[in-house]
Design an enzyme around this catalytic site. Structure first.
Site, PDB file in Angstrom:
ATOM      1  N   ASP A   1      -1.405  -8.370   0.600  1.00 55.25           N
ATOM      2  CA  ASP A   1      -0.117  -8.374  -0.093  1.00 55.25           C
ATOM      3  C   ASP A   1       0.320  -9.807  -0.386  1.00 55.25           C
ATOM      4  O   ASP A   1       0.758 -10.122  -1.501  1.00 55.25           O
ATOM      5  CB  ASP A   1       0.972  -7.707   0.768  1.00 55.25           C
ATOM      6  CG  ASP A   1       0.811  -6.191   0.866  1.00 55.25           C
ATOM      7  OD1 ASP A   1      -0.284  -5.698   0.558  1.00 55.25           O
ATOM      8  OD2 ASP A   1       1.774  -5.516   1.263  1.00 55.25           O
TER       9      ASP A   1
ATOM     10  N   HIS B   1      -0.515   0.540   9.497  1.00 53.21           N
ATOM     11  CA  HIS B   1      -1.774   1.103   8.999  1.00 53.21           C
ATOM     12  C   HIS B   1      -2.634   1.581  10.153  1.00 53.21           C
ATOM     13  O   HIS B   1      -3.830   1.811  10.001  1.00 53.21           O
ATOM     14  CB  HIS B   1      -2.561   0.066   8.205  1.00 53.21           C
ATOM     15  CG  HIS B   1      -1.749  -0.671   7.208  1.00 53.21           C
ATOM     16  ND1 HIS B   1      -1.146  -1.871   7.491  1.00 53.21           N
ATOM     17  CD2 HIS B   1      -1.399  -0.351   5.943  1.00 53.21           C
ATOM     18  CE1 HIS B   1      -0.475  -2.268   6.413  1.00 53.21           C
ATOM     19  NE2 HIS B   1      -0.603  -1.364   5.472  1.00 53.21           N
TER      20      HIS B   1
ATOM     21  N   GLY C   1       0.823  -1.201   0.000  1.00 56.72           N
ATOM     22  CA  GLY C   1       0.000   0.000   0.000  1.00 56.72           C
ATOM     23  C   GLY C   1       0.854   1.247   0.000  1.00 56.72           C
ATOM     24  O   GLY C   1       1.975   1.251   0.515  1.00 56.72           O
ATOM     25  N   SER C   2       0.339   2.330  -0.580  1.00 54.81           N
ATOM     26  CA  SER C   2       1.017   3.618  -0.471  1.00 54.81           C
ATOM     27  C   SER C   2       0.750   4.212   0.914  1.00 54.81           C
ATOM     28  O   SER C   2      -0.025   3.679   1.699  1.00 54.81           O
ATOM     29  CB  SER C   2       0.526   4.574  -1.559  1.00 54.81           C
ATOM     30  OG  SER C   2       0.941   4.111  -2.825  1.00 54.81           O
ATOM     31  N   GLY C   3       1.436   5.315   1.202  1.00 52.46           N
ATOM     32  CA  GLY C   3       1.294   5.950   2.509  1.00 52.46           C
ATOM     33  C   GLY C   3       2.418   5.580   3.449  1.00 52.46           C
ATOM     34  O   GLY C   3       2.464   6.052   4.581  1.00 52.46           O
ATOM     35  N   HIS C   4       3.334   4.709   2.974  1.00 55.43           N
ATOM     36  CA  HIS C   4       4.479   4.284   3.798  1.00 55.43           C
ATOM     37  C   HIS C   4       5.784   4.842   3.249  1.00 55.43           C
ATOM     38  O   HIS C   4       6.858   4.342   3.571  1.00 55.43           O
ATOM     39  CB  HIS C   4       4.571   2.759   3.839  1.00 55.43           C
ATOM     40  CG  HIS C   4       3.320   2.081   4.267  1.00 55.43           C
ATOM     41  ND1 HIS C   4       2.725   2.354   5.468  1.00 55.43           N
ATOM     42  CD2 HIS C   4       2.525   1.159   3.647  1.00 55.43           C
ATOM     43  CE1 HIS C   4       1.615   1.609   5.584  1.00 55.43           C
ATOM     44  NE2 HIS C   4       1.468   0.890   4.483  1.00 55.43           N
TER      45      HIS C   4
ATOM     46  N   LYS D   1       5.707  -7.853   2.403  1.00 58.14           N
ATOM     47  CA  LYS D   1       5.413  -7.677   3.823  1.00 58.14           C
ATOM     48  C   LYS D   1       4.184  -8.522   4.174  1.00 58.14           C
ATOM     49  O   LYS D   1       3.246  -8.651   3.393  1.00 58.14           O
ATOM     50  CB  LYS D   1       5.135  -6.205   4.134  1.00 58.14           C
ATOM     51  CG  LYS D   1       6.336  -5.304   3.834  1.00 58.14           C
ATOM     52  CD  LYS D   1       6.166  -3.901   4.362  1.00 58.14           C
ATOM     53  CE  LYS D   1       4.944  -3.170   3.834  1.00 58.14           C
ATOM     54  NZ  LYS D   1       4.850  -3.097   2.348  1.00 58.14           N
TER      55      LYS D   1
END
Lengths: 357, 357
Positions: A110, A219, A54-57, A105
């Protein structure tokens, strides 16, 4: 919600376009499906390293694309897994006949989507192996995960395996190395504040003005427990001891067995730290943590390692794996052998990690 | 207020102790007075580069100590100038017979204390020159400043002059180079949120949920005006045009005149950008801004530069000069000549900026 975005739908594609504009000598952006890939990929005779999530990391994973590290990164939407076809397309774009290692991860979406992408790649004649990172000691089984979650050891695995790939390690050797890194890595994090996703616009979870979430997931998944806010040294001691004193941990994992040409369950027992070990240490800000605080955390973390007889051979202090603007910190230790240290020191040139080039 | 600190009194000394622990091959921490200095300083025949300012702007300046950049950094308390004796002690610790260049951001306290430190150094037989950075186009005269404030061009000046010092530029040549960098640099910033200093414990200023402070100072000083929150591309356009279209700017400045052996007032007129210029561009997070947003900002900033005929030769996207956990962004452009670009590309090895080593 005030964010420097244009619309919540376009955050990821505009950001990766911006990355490609900023780093044209390192990477290109492919849109729809979204991925970032090295301008010099595929490299004949070299295993490709592909990661994603996911993006945001950020900077993980796009910030680690470049010589000595990842061949490609697949960003999903914010906190959302990339799709199987997206991972497959990225893998196909960067893979030579030497195949591709997927570093994944441990989050249910994922893992599932990288497995499906591996199947698609093999059907297309591309050898791939997946290694799952599950280094977060906080909780066994979580909101989005069976077993432990993947966290800071991912950075170590991507750097060390990236150097191995650049040296010509074959796929089997690289996957074994990646598993060894994962087995010897442990992470734990804490949050002082929640983050706000662009799509939702309100805090992901509630945390009182005097509360700290120990063992936070990247998250915002619940951790081990909430503790009252306390001086940094006390909070860091709780975090650090949870990883340094983590007992051996066994897990069942699906791995692709090339000989049987099928997914099989394997049992892996992870090792623990002991006095005399050399380690690579990371203090990582969760996105909104001032750098001055990260060094206060590092000071205490290093003292605790020393007290436990661990020798910090290398370290990272900075912002590497984040949850948007969350305030908090995670710490990671990797018990490092000679090979890992040598590969760690090898040159790397990516937007977020660079030395020797 | 939740911060990863132990007490507001010990933030700075614990953080610099942590920096020295994390980067023992680069720098040492001196406590009381506080400064960070290169382990290999002083270097015979090389001018020392010394900077400093209030803490809370990390990685500036301590994160830029190391080969190819600063010889020493003097952190004051949070948002508080370092003292004259502190700057003098640091200067004495790192200076050879070639002298020392002080790079000073234009805040009244910093300017005054660096001038006094220069006097102390000269009385001790150390040649020093001070160059003041005043690149922030937002306001002329501000809460803590006469004239324009110092901002992102400081990073460019420290990198470029650090490379010049490593090559053996003498003090006069280095000071001239530093002035040229300052004359050709422009910055502007905006804030979405305030920061909270450890000593005060509450927001430094009030900003409504729909307001953006355009032209924010790095201590939260008022900017040009408040504007309603808008899409990133619109906000970035306001910022970018304010620097690209900035008219020539004249200022009076006190500079040490070695011939007269006294401080004298000089008049300097700064240049502006024109189509065809090559520039070094920076998009800088103010501390609490997610990296994914910085690349959305860079995308638009690069498009606007292109539209104005400016050619971005190099760029930085990341967190370099902050206001604790403030959410916001600043952008900087430097019109770069061949010498600046060559010095920019020279190897550097510091905690926060590293390449080629």
């Amino acid at each position: 919600m005030k964010k420097l975005i244009n619309s919540s739908e376009n955050v990821v594609c505009e950001a990766i376009a911006g990355m490609a504009t900023a780093h044209p000598h390192l990477l290109r952006a492919h849109l729809d499906p979204n991925y970032l890939w090295r301008i010099d990929a595929p490299k004949p005779g070299r295993v490709a390293l592909v990661s994603g999530g996911g993006s945001g990391h950020e900077p993980m994973h796009g910030g680690f694309v470049g010589p000595g590290m990842l061949s490609a990164a697949c960003p999903g939407e914010i906190f959302t897994s990339p799709t199987p076809d997206q991972i497959f397309e990225a893998t196909r774009a960067v893979s030579s006949e030497a195949g591709a290692l997927h570093i994944v991860k441990n989050y249910a979406g994922d893992v599932m989507n990288f497995e499906m992408a591996g199947d698609l790649a093999r059907m297309a004649g591309i050898r791939t192996l997946n290694v799952v990172i599950d280094d977060d000691v906080a909780v066994k089984d979580s909101l989005y995960t069976q077993g432990r979650r993947g966290m800071g050891t991912t950075i170590f695995a991507e750097k060390i395996c990236g150097a191995g790939a650049a040296r010509g390690y074959d796929l089997k050797r690289l996957a074994d190395l990646c598993r060894r890194v994962n087995s010897n890595g442990r992470s734990a994090g804490l949050a002082l504040t929640s983050c706000v996703t662009p799509a939702k616009g309100t805090p992901t979870f509630d945390l009182g003005p005097e509360d700290v979430e120990m063992g936070i997931g990247i998250h915002g998944e619940p951790g081990r427990r909430r503790v009252p806010f306390a001086p940094a040294d006390e909070l860091v001691e709780m975090l650090a001891l949870s990883i340094i004193e983590d007992p051996p941990y066994s897990r069942r994992l699906r791995e692709w067995d090339e000989r049987l040409d099928t997914w099989t369950d394997v049992e892996i027992t992870n090792a623990v730290f002991a006095a005399g070990d050399r380690v690579i240490a990371m203090v990582n800000g969760m996105g909104g943590t001032p750098i001055i605080e990260l060094y206060i955390v590092y000071r205490q973390f290093a003292m605790l390692c020393e007290r436990k007889g661990l020798s910090i051979a290398r370290c990272l202090v900075g912002t590497y794996i984040t949850s948007l603007e969350m305030q908090g910190v995670s710490i990671t230790l990797l018990r490092a052998d000679d090979e890992m240290l040598e590969l760690w020191d090898a040159p790397v040139c990516t937007p977020a990690l660079r030395w020797g080039m």
